[in-house]
Structure formats: structure tokens, C-alpha cells
Design a protein around this motif. Structure first.
Motif, PDB file in Angstrom:
ATOM      1  N   VAL A  61      37.159  78.059  82.664  1.00  0.00           N
ATOM      2  CA  VAL A  61      35.913  77.971  81.904  1.00  0.00           C
ATOM      3  C   VAL A  61      35.438  76.521  81.963  1.00  0.00           C
ATOM      4  O   VAL A  61      36.164  75.605  81.562  1.00  0.00           O
ATOM      5  CB  VAL A  61      36.114  78.401  80.444  1.00  0.00           C
ATOM      6  CG1 VAL A  61      34.796  78.328  79.683  1.00  0.00           C
ATOM      7  CG2 VAL A  61      36.717  79.800  80.373  1.00  0.00           C
ATOM      8  N   LEU A  62      34.222  76.302  82.475  1.00  0.00           N
ATOM      9  CA  LEU A  62      33.686  74.959  82.677  1.00  0.00           C
ATOM     10  C   LEU A  62      32.483  74.714  81.789  1.00  0.00           C
ATOM     11  O   LEU A  62      31.807  75.650  81.358  1.00  0.00           O
ATOM     12  CB  LEU A  62      33.278  74.757  84.139  1.00  0.00           C
ATOM     13  CG  LEU A  62      34.243  75.203  85.227  1.00  0.00           C
ATOM     14  CD1 LEU A  62      33.614  74.995  86.594  1.00  0.00           C
ATOM     15  CD2 LEU A  62      35.546  74.441  85.128  1.00  0.00           C
ATOM     16  N   CYS A  63      32.203  73.442  81.550  1.00  0.00           N
ATOM     17  CA  CYS A  63      30.974  73.034  80.873  1.00  0.00           C
ATOM     18  C   CYS A  63      30.235  72.089  81.807  1.00  0.00           C
ATOM     19  O   CYS A  63      30.707  70.969  82.063  1.00  0.00           O
ATOM     20  CB  CYS A  63      31.300  72.348  79.545  1.00  0.00           C
ATOM     21  SG  CYS A  63      29.836  71.748  78.669  1.00  0.00           S
ATOM     22  N   LEU A  64      29.090  72.531  82.346  1.00  0.00           N
ATOM     23  CA  LEU A  64      28.337  71.756  83.329  1.00  0.00           C
ATOM     24  C   LEU A  64      26.992  71.349  82.757  1.00  0.00           C
ATOM     25  O   LEU A  64      26.252  72.197  82.233  1.00  0.00           O
ATOM     26  CB  LEU A  64      28.119  72.579  84.604  1.00  0.00           C
ATOM     27  CG  LEU A  64      29.391  73.090  85.312  1.00  0.00           C
ATOM     28  CD1 LEU A  64      29.016  73.917  86.534  1.00  0.00           C
ATOM     29  CD2 LEU A  64      30.297  71.940  85.706  1.00  0.00           C
ATOM     30  N   ASN A  65      26.668  70.058  82.826  1.00  0.00           N
ATOM     31  CA  ASN A  65      25.360  69.620  82.345  1.00  0.00           C
ATOM     32  C   ASN A  65      24.290  69.884  83.403  1.00  0.00           C
ATOM     33  O   ASN A  65      24.571  70.434  84.469  1.00  0.00           O
ATOM     34  CB  ASN A  65      25.404  68.130  81.963  1.00  0.00           C
ATOM     35  CG  ASN A  65      25.806  67.252  83.138  1.00  0.00           C
ATOM     36  OD1 ASN A  65      25.502  67.560  84.282  1.00  0.00           O
ATOM     37  ND2 ASN A  65      26.481  66.144  82.853  1.00  0.00           N
ATOM     38  N   GLY A  66      23.068  69.481  83.111  1.00  0.00           N
ATOM     39  CA  GLY A  66      21.955  69.796  83.992  1.00  0.00           C
ATOM     40  C   GLY A  66      22.139  69.278  85.399  1.00  0.00           C
ATOM     41  O   GLY A  66      21.907  69.992  86.383  1.00  0.00           O
ATOM     42  N   SER A  67      22.573  68.024  85.548  1.00  0.00           N
ATOM     43  CA  SER A  67      22.745  67.457  86.889  1.00  0.00           C
ATOM     44  C   SER A  67      23.882  68.126  87.642  1.00  0.00           C
ATOM     45  O   SER A  67      23.814  68.328  88.852  1.00  0.00           O
ATOM     46  CB  SER A  67      23.009  65.952  86.788  1.00  0.00           C
ATOM     47  OG  SER A  67      24.182  65.701  86.025  1.00  0.00           O
ATOM     48  N   ASN A  68      24.951  68.502  86.936  1.00  0.00           N
ATOM     49  CA  ASN A  68      26.063  69.197  87.572  1.00  0.00           C
ATOM     50  C   ASN A  68      25.620  70.541  88.118  1.00  0.00           C
ATOM     51  O   ASN A  68      26.029  70.947  89.215  1.00  0.00           O
ATOM     52  CB  ASN A  68      27.204  69.410  86.590  1.00  0.00           C
ATOM     53  CG  ASN A  68      27.872  68.119  86.161  1.00  0.00           C
ATOM     54  OD1 ASN A  68      28.419  68.034  85.082  1.00  0.00           O
ATOM     55  ND2 ASN A  68      27.816  67.087  86.998  1.00  0.00           N
ATOM     56  N   ARG A  69      24.774  71.229  87.361  1.00  0.00           N
ATOM     57  CA  ARG A  69      24.390  72.580  87.767  1.00  0.00           C
ATOM     58  C   ARG A  69      23.467  72.582  88.968  1.00  0.00           C
ATOM     59  O   ARG A  69      23.351  73.584  89.671  1.00  0.00           O
ATOM     60  CB  ARG A  69      23.703  73.288  86.588  1.00  0.00           C
ATOM     61  CG  ARG A  69      24.657  73.655  85.459  1.00  0.00           C
ATOM     62  CD  ARG A  69      23.928  74.323  84.313  1.00  0.00           C
ATOM     63  NE  ARG A  69      23.050  73.377  83.609  1.00  0.00           N
ATOM     64  CZ  ARG A  69      22.251  73.704  82.605  1.00  0.00           C
ATOM     65  NH1 ARG A  69      22.183  74.968  82.199  1.00  0.00           N
ATOM     66  NH2 ARG A  69      21.512  72.795  82.008  1.00  0.00           N
ATOM     67  N   GLN A  70      22.805  71.478  89.226  1.00  0.00           N
ATOM     68  CA  GLN A  70      21.830  71.447  90.307  1.00  0.00           C
ATOM     69  C   GLN A  70      22.414  70.990  91.639  1.00  0.00           C
ATOM     70  O   GLN A  70      21.731  71.049  92.657  1.00  0.00           O
ATOM     71  CB  GLN A  70      20.670  70.508  89.921  1.00  0.00           C
ATOM     72  CG  GLN A  70      19.864  71.035  88.745  1.00  0.00           C
ATOM     73  CD  GLN A  70      18.827  70.024  88.276  1.00  0.00           C
ATOM     74  OE1 GLN A  70      18.668  68.959  88.869  1.00  0.00           O
ATOM     75  NE2 GLN A  70      18.122  70.350  87.199  1.00  0.00           N
ATOM     76  N   PHE A  71      23.694  70.538  91.632  1.00  0.00           N
ATOM     77  CA  PHE A  71      24.220  70.007  92.885  1.00  0.00           C
ATOM     78  C   PHE A  71      24.641  71.113  93.846  1.00  0.00           C
ATOM     79  O   PHE A  71      24.919  70.849  95.010  1.00  0.00           O
ATOM     80  CB  PHE A  71      25.390  69.054  92.620  1.00  0.00           C
ATOM     81  CG  PHE A  71      26.728  69.733  92.414  1.00  0.00           C
ATOM     82  CD1 PHE A  71      27.601  69.908  93.475  1.00  0.00           C
ATOM     83  CD2 PHE A  71      27.115  70.198  91.165  1.00  0.00           C
ATOM     84  CE1 PHE A  71      28.834  70.509  93.289  1.00  0.00           C
ATOM     85  CE2 PHE A  71      28.340  70.807  90.983  1.00  0.00           C
ATOM     86  CZ  PHE A  71      29.200  70.966  92.048  1.00  0.00           C
ATOM     87  N   SER A  72      24.689  72.371  93.395  1.00  0.00           N
ATOM     88  CA  SER A  72      25.169  73.455  94.240  1.00  0.00           C
ATOM     89  C   SER A  72      24.035  74.364  94.691  1.00  0.00           C
ATOM     90  O   SER A  72      23.119  74.664  93.937  1.00  0.00           O
ATOM     91  CB  SER A  72      26.208  74.286  93.473  1.00  0.00           C
ATOM     92  OG  SER A  72      26.553  75.429  94.213  1.00  0.00           O
ATOM     93  N   ILE A  73      24.108  74.775  95.972  1.00  0.00           N
ATOM     94  CA  ILE A  73      23.163  75.774  96.476  1.00  0.00           C
ATOM     95  C   ILE A  73      23.891  77.079  96.755  1.00  0.00           C
ATOM     96  O   ILE A  73      23.292  78.029  97.238  1.00  0.00           O
ATOM     97  CB  ILE A  73      22.490  75.281  97.775  1.00  0.00           C
ATOM     98  CG1 ILE A  73      23.547  75.039  98.859  1.00  0.00           C
ATOM     99  CG2 ILE A  73      21.665  74.037  97.525  1.00  0.00           C
ATOM    100  CD1 ILE A  73      22.960  74.740 100.224  1.00  0.00           C
ATOM    101  N   ASP A  74      25.173  77.118  96.463  1.00  0.00           N
ATOM    102  CA  ASP A  74      26.000  78.273  96.793  1.00  0.00           C
ATOM    103  C   ASP A  74      26.939  78.542  95.636  1.00  0.00           C
ATOM    104  O   ASP A  74      27.566  77.624  95.108  1.00  0.00           O
ATOM    105  CB  ASP A  74      26.802  77.995  98.073  1.00  0.00           C
ATOM    106  CG  ASP A  74      27.366  79.262  98.694  1.00  0.00           C
ATOM    107  OD1 ASP A  74      27.720  80.175  97.931  1.00  0.00           O
ATOM    108  OD2 ASP A  74      27.455  79.328  99.932  1.00  0.00           O
TER     109      ASP A  74
END
Length: 314
Positions: free
Chosen positions: A106-119
Motif C-alpha cells: 500500500v503506497l501513498c503517492l503525491n501529485g508529482s509521483n503519480r504523474q511520472f508513470s505512463i504505464d
């Protein structure tokens, strides 16, 4: 390379041998005898005497890779989450994580973390250190998912708060849906693939929360016993200059042996029976120490098979 050892089958014969002197730093010896095992008896009838067939017991003497992986993620709280970024490059970032009852991260990702992935495909690499001598690790492959069910999010929020003692925005919660796991015993070791089903069905080791403390305590206060274990329980053709415990689990313990002419080795010494708590681990260690002392002093005839397989490290 997986370490293979022979199980110790140990029986105490009734004797009036003296007890090993016990220092103040040593664990308190137990009264029960964990090494006694029942023997097969012959079955008689009026027509003939028939002996029950004797089967060699194939006993597991070390945890399965799935159990080791579950133990690693339970003990660790940080890892490296890797996926592809917007430019198609693999990118890894450090993350904190909690796990649910099935080992799902279970992870907690902020806005910038969530945008680094395209997959959604991702991996989470986790490792722990054991006594400064070994670094078991696992890499979880799966998909990075965003739960939508509010009840599920509340449950994951509770897991996070219990793990880290802090509140978290439920909109930032993600999970890694596990598909397979690569488990390694240490750096430069061959890995073993674990299926998601085996991973979910496995349980973390019951000694995990106090294993490190127990190992440090034994290495500090019981070095005489550790060296004696090398001579009594392991079939060696060389002199050991230094021995240390690396880790202990429900089925036994791992040791690192050093011999300047020969090199550095790891050996697995199994417990005579499974232990499930700290008290049982200490009791079994003391019983094995007492038996080893009696064998060394010729008060007891060794009637067990010595461990023959060692893994050379260097």
C-alpha cells in the motif's frame, strides 16, 4: 544457490550427566526436552508379528521463498518503486509502504509521483539487512492500481496509520497488485520466482519482530556455544577461526563461518522442531547448547546426523 542441509534428528538417552555450567549472560535452560522423539513400535496379532514400515521423514528445514518474501515486506517499510516515465525511460523512486494481510503493498503517492508513470506495470524492490552480513531482498512485479471503493480505502488508510502513526489523504493511496515476485537470498545470488498465489498464501515468519535482537544477543553473549555448534552439529574438514549467527527463523538458524585457508561459508543448522515464539527459540537454543556441551565432554554419544552442506561465500 539454495542451501541444502540434512535435518537433525536428536534423541536424549536417560543419563546422569552433569549439566553444562551456565554463565550469567546465557539464556536460562529449559526443563522440557525438545529433542525427544517417539519411536515406531511393532504391531502384533495372533497370527504374525508385523512391523510398521519405517518412512524417512523429509522435513523442511528452511522457509520457502514465498515465506521469506512475506517476511521481508513485513520488516521493511521503504522500497524503490520503478516504472516507465513520460519519455519511456525506466525510473525508480523511493517510497514508503504498508502491507495488508495478503502482503499487498500500500503506497501513498503525491501529485508529482503519480504523474511520472505512463504505464500501470511497475515493480517494488524491497530489502533488509541481517546482522550486517546478508541482504535478502525481493522485487514485486505488478500493476499500480488506484482503489475506488470507499470501504477499501478506509481499510487501507487504517493500515497506513497503524504502520506509520500518521493520517493520509485517501485520494493519494495506491496499491501494487502482485503478479509475481523475484526473491534473492543476497547480492549476487540466483533469484527464485514466486507466484502471486504462493505469495498470498504464505505467512511471514513468526520470529521476525525479535529475530535481530535475539541474534545480536547470542552473538554478544554466547560465542562459546556458537563455536561449539560448528564442531558438534556441522561436518567440517577445516578449523573455523570465527563464527557468527546471521539470522534465526521458526525452522532454524544461519551461520557465517570464516576460515582463512578455506574461505567464508554459510551453513544452515535446523532446529529439532519448529518454534513459534521467542520463548521457544531461546528454549531450543539452550537445549541444543546443552547437548553440544555433553557431546563435547563425552557425556553423551552423538546420535544425530551432522549438517554436511555448506555454501561458500568467498
Amino acid at each position: 544457490m539454495l542451501l541444502q542441509t540434512q535435518s537433525l534428528t536428536i534423541r536424549f538417552a536417560p543419563s546422569l550427566t552433569p549439566s553444562k555450567p551456565i554463565s550469567k549472560t546465557q539464556f536460562t535452560p529449559p526443563i522440557p526436552n525438545p529433542f525427544r522423539q517417539s519411536r515406531f513400535r511393532t504391531t502384533k496379532c495372533s497370527l504374525s508379528v508385523v512391523s510398521e514400515p519405517t518412512h524417512l521423514e523429509v522435513r523442511q528445514n528452511k522457509p520457502f521463498p514465498a515465506e521469506v518474501s512475506r517476511t521481508i515486506v513485513e520488516l521493511a517499510s521503504v522500497g524503490t518503486l520503478s516504472t516507465l516515465n513520460q519519455e519511456g525511460w525506466p525510473l525508480g523512486i523511493g517510497v514508503r509502504f504498508a502491507v495488508d494481510t495478503e502482503g499487498t503493498p500500500v503506497l501513498c503517492l503525491n501529485g508529482s509521483n503519480r504523474q511520472f508513470s505512463i504505464d500501470r506495470r511497475s515493480s517494488l524492490h524491497v530489502q533488509i539487512e541481517q546482522c550486517g552480513l546478508r541482504t535478502p531482498q525481493c522485487t514485486i512485479q505488478g500493476s499500480l492500481d488506484k482503489p475506488e471503493d470507499r470501504m477499501v480505502l478506509k481499510r487501507l488508510h487504517s493500515l497506513w496509520k497503524k504502520r506509520f502513526g500518521e493520517e493520509v489523504d485517501e485520494d493519494l493511496i495506491y496499491v501494487v497488485a502482485v503478479e509475481q515476485i523475484l526473491q534473492l537470498e543476497d547480492f549476487k545470488e540466483d533469484g527464485v520466482w514466486v507466484t502471486s498465489l504462493d505469495y498470498r498464501n504464505a505467512y511471514p515468519d513468526p520470529l521476525r519482530d525479535f529475530a535481530e535482537k535475539l541474534v545480536n544477543e547470542i552473538n554478544t553473549n554466547n560465542m562459546e556455544d556458537i563455536n561449539r555448534f560448528c564442531n558438534i552439529y556441522v561436518d567440517l574438514d577445516f578449523q573455523v577461526s570465527e563464527a557468527k549467527l546471521i539470522w534465526v527463523d521458526r525452522l532454524g538458524f544461519d551461520m557465517r563461518l570464516s576460515s582463512p585457508p578455506k574461505g567464508i561459508f554459510e551453513v544452515r543448522i535446523p532446529f529439532p522442531r519448529e518454534v513459534t515464539d521467542e520463548k521457544g527459540a531461546k528454549s531450543t537454543f539452550n537445549s541444543m547448547s546443552q547437548l553440544a556441551w555433553e557431546v563435547e565432554k563425552n557425556f553423551h554419544v552423538p546420535d544425530f546426523q551432522k549438517v554436511k552442506q555448506l555454501k561458500q561465500i568467498a
